[in-house]
Design an enzyme around this catalytic site. Structure first.
Site, PDB file in Angstrom:
ATOM      1  N   GLY A  49       0.848  -1.189   0.000  1.00 17.27           N
ATOM      2  CA  GLY A  49       0.000   0.000   0.000  1.00 17.27           C
ATOM      3  C   GLY A  49       0.880   1.234   0.000  1.00 17.27           C
ATOM      4  O   GLY A  49       2.018   1.196   0.480  1.00 17.27           O
ATOM      5  N   GLN A  54       3.211   9.995   0.833  1.00 17.70           N
ATOM      6  CA  GLN A  54       4.484   9.302   1.050  1.00 17.70           C
ATOM      7  C   GLN A  54       5.492   9.555  -0.069  1.00 17.70           C
ATOM      8  O   GLN A  54       6.675   9.279   0.091  1.00 17.70           O
ATOM      9  CB  GLN A  54       4.262   7.792   1.199  1.00 17.70           C
ATOM     10  CG  GLN A  54       3.524   7.418   2.476  1.00 17.70           C
ATOM     11  CD  GLN A  54       3.399   5.928   2.590  1.00 17.70           C
ATOM     12  OE1 GLN A  54       2.437   5.362   2.095  1.00 17.70           O
ATOM     13  NE2 GLN A  54       4.369   5.282   3.202  1.00 17.70           N
ATOM     14  N   CYS A  93       5.722   0.188   7.241  1.00 14.66           N
ATOM     15  CA  CYS A  93       5.373   1.335   6.408  1.00 14.66           C
ATOM     16  C   CYS A  93       6.620   1.739   5.627  1.00 14.66           C
ATOM     17  O   CYS A  93       7.706   1.796   6.202  1.00 14.66           O
ATOM     18  CB  CYS A  93       4.924   2.481   7.306  1.00 14.66           C
ATOM     19  SG  CYS A  93       4.494   3.987   6.412  1.00 14.66           S
ATOM     20  N   LEU A  94       6.461   2.013   4.337  1.00 14.70           N
ATOM     21  CA  LEU A  94       7.625   2.402   3.537  1.00 14.70           C
ATOM     22  C   LEU A  94       8.237   3.710   4.025  1.00 14.70           C
ATOM     23  O   LEU A  94       9.405   3.975   3.769  1.00 14.70           O
ATOM     24  CB  LEU A  94       7.236   2.517   2.056  1.00 14.70           C
ATOM     25  CG  LEU A  94       6.895   1.188   1.355  1.00 14.70           C
ATOM     26  CD1 LEU A  94       6.398   1.436  -0.058  1.00 14.70           C
ATOM     27  CD2 LEU A  94       8.104   0.252   1.337  1.00 14.70           C
ATOM     28  N   HIS A 135      -4.688   1.761   7.173  1.00 12.53           N
ATOM     29  CA  HIS A 135      -3.340   2.307   7.332  1.00 12.53           C
ATOM     30  C   HIS A 135      -3.111   3.444   6.322  1.00 12.53           C
ATOM     31  O   HIS A 135      -2.630   4.526   6.688  1.00 12.53           O
ATOM     32  CB  HIS A 135      -2.314   1.178   7.131  1.00 12.53           C
ATOM     33  CG  HIS A 135      -0.880   1.605   7.131  1.00 12.53           C
ATOM     34  ND1 HIS A 135       0.037   1.161   8.064  1.00 12.53           N
ATOM     35  CD2 HIS A 135      -0.187   2.439   6.310  1.00 12.53           C
ATOM     36  CE1 HIS A 135       1.215   1.716   7.805  1.00 12.53           C
ATOM     37  NE2 HIS A 135       1.112   2.485   6.751  1.00 12.53           N
ATOM     38  N   GLU A 136      -3.482   3.192   5.055  1.00  9.75           N
ATOM     39  CA  GLU A 136      -3.272   4.205   4.012  1.00  9.75           C
ATOM     40  C   GLU A 136      -4.200   5.397   4.210  1.00  9.75           C
ATOM     41  O   GLU A 136      -3.800   6.550   4.015  1.00  9.75           O
ATOM     42  CB  GLU A 136      -3.463   3.599   2.615  1.00  9.75           C
ATOM     43  CG  GLU A 136      -2.559   2.422   2.277  1.00  9.75           C
ATOM     44  CD  GLU A 136      -1.087   2.663   2.579  1.00  9.75           C
ATOM     45  OE1 GLU A 136      -0.642   3.821   2.509  1.00  9.75           O
ATOM     46  OE2 GLU A 136      -0.378   1.695   2.907  1.00  9.75           O
ATOM     47  N   HIS A 139      -2.815   7.823   6.550  1.00 12.29           N
ATOM     48  CA  HIS A 139      -1.785   8.696   5.966  1.00 12.29           C
ATOM     49  C   HIS A 139      -2.405   9.991   5.423  1.00 12.29           C
ATOM     50  O   HIS A 139      -1.790  11.057   5.503  1.00 12.29           O
ATOM     51  CB  HIS A 139      -1.076   7.994   4.798  1.00 12.29           C
ATOM     52  CG  HIS A 139       0.092   7.140   5.208  1.00 12.29           C
ATOM     53  ND1 HIS A 139       1.190   7.650   5.860  1.00 12.29           N
ATOM     54  CD2 HIS A 139       0.338   5.818   5.037  1.00 12.29           C
ATOM     55  CE1 HIS A 139       2.067   6.669   6.073  1.00 12.29           C
ATOM     56  NE2 HIS A 139       1.572   5.545   5.591  1.00 12.29           N
TER      57      HIS A 139
HETATM   58 CO    CO Z   1       2.409   3.669   5.632  1.00 13.47          CO
END
Ligand code: CO
Length: 167
Positions: A49, A54, A93-94, A135-136, A139
């Site tokens: 995701g 991000q 998370c990236l 989660h996304e 963000h």
């Molecule tokens: Co994330």
């Protein structure tokens, strides 16, 4: 198809990650190209995701692609409902490389959004996909998974993060 991307994943410490993303007005060619590049960036990082913020763009767009699922695009998403039942699962998370923590979230989510063709849809998900969607979605509101735990746990996670990302 364009394969290179100039997008860069921003990480903890970049204040954009704490900001609220803005609604998309036009789902145009440029946005579609941007979304394509987001997918490249997500696959490059082996993520499942990714939210637009991000890669430094504060627009309400996120994508998912779980194993055994198809690529999904969510533009201007709104969570319609979530289950009372929650479960715990390890998240990463990236934007928080090398950090993982068990996070409690509702098991089920119902969400409405638009896809890259500006088609409105309502979607229901459970288990891992429900988790990734939440989660996304977080963000887009400037929330990271480390914001979902107690203050003490967050402190501890930040220490681990520093240690694991020294170089
Ligand atoms: Co994330």
């Amino acid at each position: 198809m364009e394969t290179k991307t100039d997008l860069k994943i921003i990480t903890l410490g970049n204040s954009l990650l704490n900001e609220e993303s803005q609604a998309v007005n036009d789902i145009d060619k440029e946005l579609n190209e941007f979304i394509k590049q987001m997918f490249h960036k997500m696959y490059e990082g082996k993520g499942i995701g990714l939210a637009a913020v991000q890669v430094g763009r504060l627009v309400r767009v996120f994508i998912t692609h779980l194993p055994k699922d198809k690529p999904r695009v969510f533009i201007n998403p709104e969570i319609v409902s979530t289950s009372i039942e929650e479960n715990k699962f390890e998240e990463g998370c990236l934007s928080l490389p090398n950090l993982y923590s068990e996070i409690k979230r509702p098991e089920f989510v119902k969400i409405q959004a638009m896809n890259e063709k500006a088609r409105h849809f309502v979607f229901e998900a459970d288990d891992l996909l429900a988790r990734v969607i939440q989660h996304e979605y977080d963000h887009l509101n400037g929330v990271l998974f480390i914001d979902k735990v107690t203050k003490n746990k967050k402190k501890q996670l930040l220490k681990v993060y520093q240690r694991k990302n020294k170089n």
